[in-house]
Design a protein around this motif. Structure first.
Motif, PDB file in Angstrom:
ATOM      1  N   PHE A  33       0.839  -1.204   0.000  1.00  0.00           N
ATOM      2  CA  PHE A  33       0.000   0.000   0.000  1.00  0.00           C
ATOM      3  C   PHE A  33       0.872   1.252   0.000  1.00  0.00           C
ATOM      4  O   PHE A  33       0.628   2.191  -0.769  1.00  0.00           O
ATOM      5  N   ARG A  34       1.899   1.274   0.830  1.00  0.00           N
ATOM      6  CA  ARG A  34       2.775   2.447   0.877  1.00  0.00           C
ATOM      7  C   ARG A  34       3.482   2.646  -0.447  1.00  0.00           C
ATOM      8  O   ARG A  34       3.606   3.774  -0.935  1.00  0.00           O
ATOM      9  N   ASP A  35       3.941   1.565  -1.084  1.00  0.00           N
ATOM     10  CA  ASP A  35       4.572   1.682  -2.395  1.00  0.00           C
ATOM     11  C   ASP A  35       3.591   2.207  -3.435  1.00  0.00           C
ATOM     12  O   ASP A  35       3.956   3.030  -4.294  1.00  0.00           O
ATOM     13  N   ALA A  36       2.351   1.735  -3.375  1.00  0.00           N
ATOM     14  CA  ALA A  36       1.336   2.176  -4.338  1.00  0.00           C
ATOM     15  C   ALA A  36       1.074   3.673  -4.207  1.00  0.00           C
ATOM     16  O   ALA A  36       0.944   4.386  -5.211  1.00  0.00           O
ATOM     17  N   VAL A  37       1.002   4.172  -2.984  1.00  0.00           N
ATOM     18  CA  VAL A  37       0.794   5.609  -2.773  1.00  0.00           C
ATOM     19  C   VAL A  37       1.979   6.394  -3.318  1.00  0.00           C
ATOM     20  O   VAL A  37       1.816   7.406  -4.019  1.00  0.00           O
ATOM     21  N   ASN A  38       3.190   5.935  -3.036  1.00  0.00           N
ATOM     22  CA  ASN A  38       4.384   6.648  -3.506  1.00  0.00           C
ATOM     23  C   ASN A  38       4.493   6.654  -5.028  1.00  0.00           C
ATOM     24  O   ASN A  38       5.069   7.587  -5.606  1.00  0.00           O
ATOM     25  N   HIS A  39       3.956   5.635  -5.687  1.00  0.00           N
ATOM     26  CA  HIS A  39       3.985   5.553  -7.147  1.00  0.00           C
ATOM     27  C   HIS A  39       2.693   6.094  -7.775  1.00  0.00           C
ATOM     28  O   HIS A  39       2.489   5.936  -8.973  1.00  0.00           O
ATOM     29  N   ARG A  40       1.850   6.724  -6.986  1.00  0.00           N
ATOM     30  CA  ARG A  40       0.551   7.238  -7.441  1.00  0.00           C
ATOM     31  C   ARG A  40      -0.262   6.148  -8.142  1.00  0.00           C
ATOM     32  O   ARG A  40      -0.927   6.394  -9.141  1.00  0.00           O
ATOM     33  N   ASP A  41      -0.198   4.944  -7.613  1.00  0.00           N
ATOM     34  CA  ASP A  41      -0.904   3.815  -8.220  1.00  0.00           C
ATOM     35  C   ASP A  41      -1.884   3.194  -7.232  1.00  0.00           C
ATOM     36  O   ASP A  41      -2.092   1.980  -7.223  1.00  0.00           O
ATOM     37  N   LEU A  42      -2.499   4.022  -6.405  1.00  0.00           N
ATOM     38  CA  LEU A  42      -3.447   3.516  -5.425  1.00  0.00           C
ATOM     39  C   LEU A  42      -4.630   2.819  -6.088  1.00  0.00           C
ATOM     40  O   LEU A  42      -5.092   1.775  -5.621  1.00  0.00           O
ATOM     41  N   LEU A  43      -5.113   3.374  -7.202  1.00  0.00           N
ATOM     42  CA  LEU A  43      -6.245   2.759  -7.896  1.00  0.00           C
ATOM     43  C   LEU A  43      -5.875   1.371  -8.418  1.00  0.00           C
ATOM     44  O   LEU A  43      -6.633   0.413  -8.250  1.00  0.00           O
ATOM     45  N   GLY A  44      -4.704   1.238  -9.054  1.00  0.00           N
ATOM     46  CA  GLY A  44      -4.274  -0.061  -9.565  1.00  0.00           C
ATOM     47  C   GLY A  44      -4.084  -1.078  -8.451  1.00  0.00           C
ATOM     48  O   GLY A  44      -4.464  -2.248  -8.592  1.00  0.00           O
ATOM     49  N   PHE A  45      -3.514  -0.646  -7.351  1.00  0.00           N
ATOM     50  CA  PHE A  45      -3.309  -1.523  -6.196  1.00  0.00           C
ATOM     51  C   PHE A  45      -4.642  -2.039  -5.665  1.00  0.00           C
ATOM     52  O   PHE A  45      -4.823  -3.240  -5.420  1.00  0.00           O
ATOM     53  N   MET A  46      -5.598  -1.134  -5.496  1.00  0.00           N
ATOM     54  CA  MET A  46      -6.905  -1.520  -4.972  1.00  0.00           C
ATOM     55  C   MET A  46      -7.663  -2.400  -5.960  1.00  0.00           C
ATOM     56  O   MET A  46      -8.327  -3.363  -5.567  1.00  0.00           O
ATOM     57  N   TYR A  47      -7.560  -2.081  -7.230  1.00  0.00           N
ATOM     58  CA  TYR A  47      -8.265  -2.891  -8.229  1.00  0.00           C
ATOM     59  C   TYR A  47      -7.737  -4.321  -8.232  1.00  0.00           C
ATOM     60  O   TYR A  47      -8.509  -5.283  -8.282  1.00  0.00           O
ATOM     61  N   TYR A  48      -6.433  -4.477  -8.170  1.00  0.00           N
ATOM     62  CA  TYR A  48      -5.848  -5.814  -8.175  1.00  0.00           C
ATOM     63  C   TYR A  48      -6.317  -6.620  -6.969  1.00  0.00           C
ATOM     64  O   TYR A  48      -6.700  -7.788  -7.088  1.00  0.00           O
ATOM     65  N   HIS A  49      -6.313  -5.994  -5.794  1.00  0.00           N
ATOM     66  CA  HIS A  49      -6.625  -6.738  -4.576  1.00  0.00           C
ATOM     67  C   HIS A  49      -8.119  -6.934  -4.346  1.00  0.00           C
ATOM     68  O   HIS A  49      -8.503  -7.766  -3.513  1.00  0.00           O
TER      69      HIS A  49
END
Length: 267
Positions: free
Chosen positions: A209-225
């Protein structure tokens, strides 16, 4: 509509959790959600998101934007903003589920009037502040802390000094971010120690989650999970905490069934 205010109680993290809850709700539950950033564009609620409309996060600061909080306030000042055109000036992050109003580039102005209009369109409006704000009784406030004794003592002392008849106390939720399960400061111990009358939700630290926020990929992270297979990808403690927090919020909306003030996930 319910306005959900996430606020940092001491050491940050509330904005990212607010954005995570908005995206999680948009992917998992019905009903339109608005994520409204009253702070600087590209920061705060937007820090983990990639917004492409109008180059929201690449603006030089001199162009007149067609999306975001500034054009909404201009239209409102000119009495041209309505429920019919509000969404034209937001960014659809998840089609028909989650819209984002980007923050300010030029200064900052009060945006309280936008919330009154948003309630005609959205079931939930999620926002963030670095300090507690007085909200109408029908709205929800989520305080974000860590397992820090001094912060916890100050939080519960301030609540004890508050007027016990203030109904807002039943609409408050306490989130313990970056939760350490090996600590003696467990949710149950914190509840007992401070005689907590509000739900206490543990949200474990999550490297992905922290990596996703730092890479501005919160949406992709949440969609995958949150996509199939649900059982494996969302079975960890971080997502269990997100689900518990979402459930507590929904149970406290005007259309939900209010839970006991000592509800929450047992840990």
């Amino acid at each position: 509509m319910s306005r959900i205010l996430f606020w940092d109680y001491g050491d940050g993290g509330a904005a990212d959790i607010a954005a995570a809850i908005a995206v999680y709700h948009g992917l998992k539950r019905p009903g339109k959600v608005l994520l409204l950033n009253e702070h600087k564009a590209g920061e705060g609620l937007e820090s983990g998101l990639k917004l492409h409309a109008d180059g929201l996060q690449e603006s030089s600061g001199f162009q007149v934007r067609e999306h975001g909080i500034e054009p909404l306030l201009r239209l409102q000042a000119n009495q041209r903003l309505s429920a019919g055109n509000f969404r034209d000036y937001s960014y659809a992050l998840i089609a028909e589920q989650l819209d984002v109003v980007s923050g300010f580039i030029h200064g900052k102005k009060p945006a309280s009037g936008l919330y009154r209009l948003a309630e005609q369109i959205y079931e939930l409006t999620i926002t963030y502040s670095s300090e507690a704000q007085s909200l109408p009784h029908s709205e929800i406030r989520v305080a974000v802390l860590t397992q820090n004794r001094m912060l916890l003592e100050r939080f519960f002392e301030e609540k004890d000094r508050a007027d016990r008849s203030d109904i807002r106390s039943t609409y408050e939720i306490l989130v313990l971010r970056d939760f350490d399960r090996r600590s003696r400061w467990t949710v149950n111990n914190i509840r007992r120690r401070y005689k907590a009358r509000v739900p206490v939700i543990a949200l474990d630290y999550c490297t992905a989650f922290r990596d996703a926020v730092n890479h501005r990929d919160l949406l992709g992270f949440m969609y995958y999970h949150t996509s199939e297979p649900h059982g494996r990808r969302t079975s960890g403690p971080f997502f269990s905490g997100l689900e518990s927090l979402t459930e507590q919020i929904m149970q406290r909306t005007p259309t939900g069934r209010t839970l006991s003030a000592v509800g929450g996930e047992e840990r």
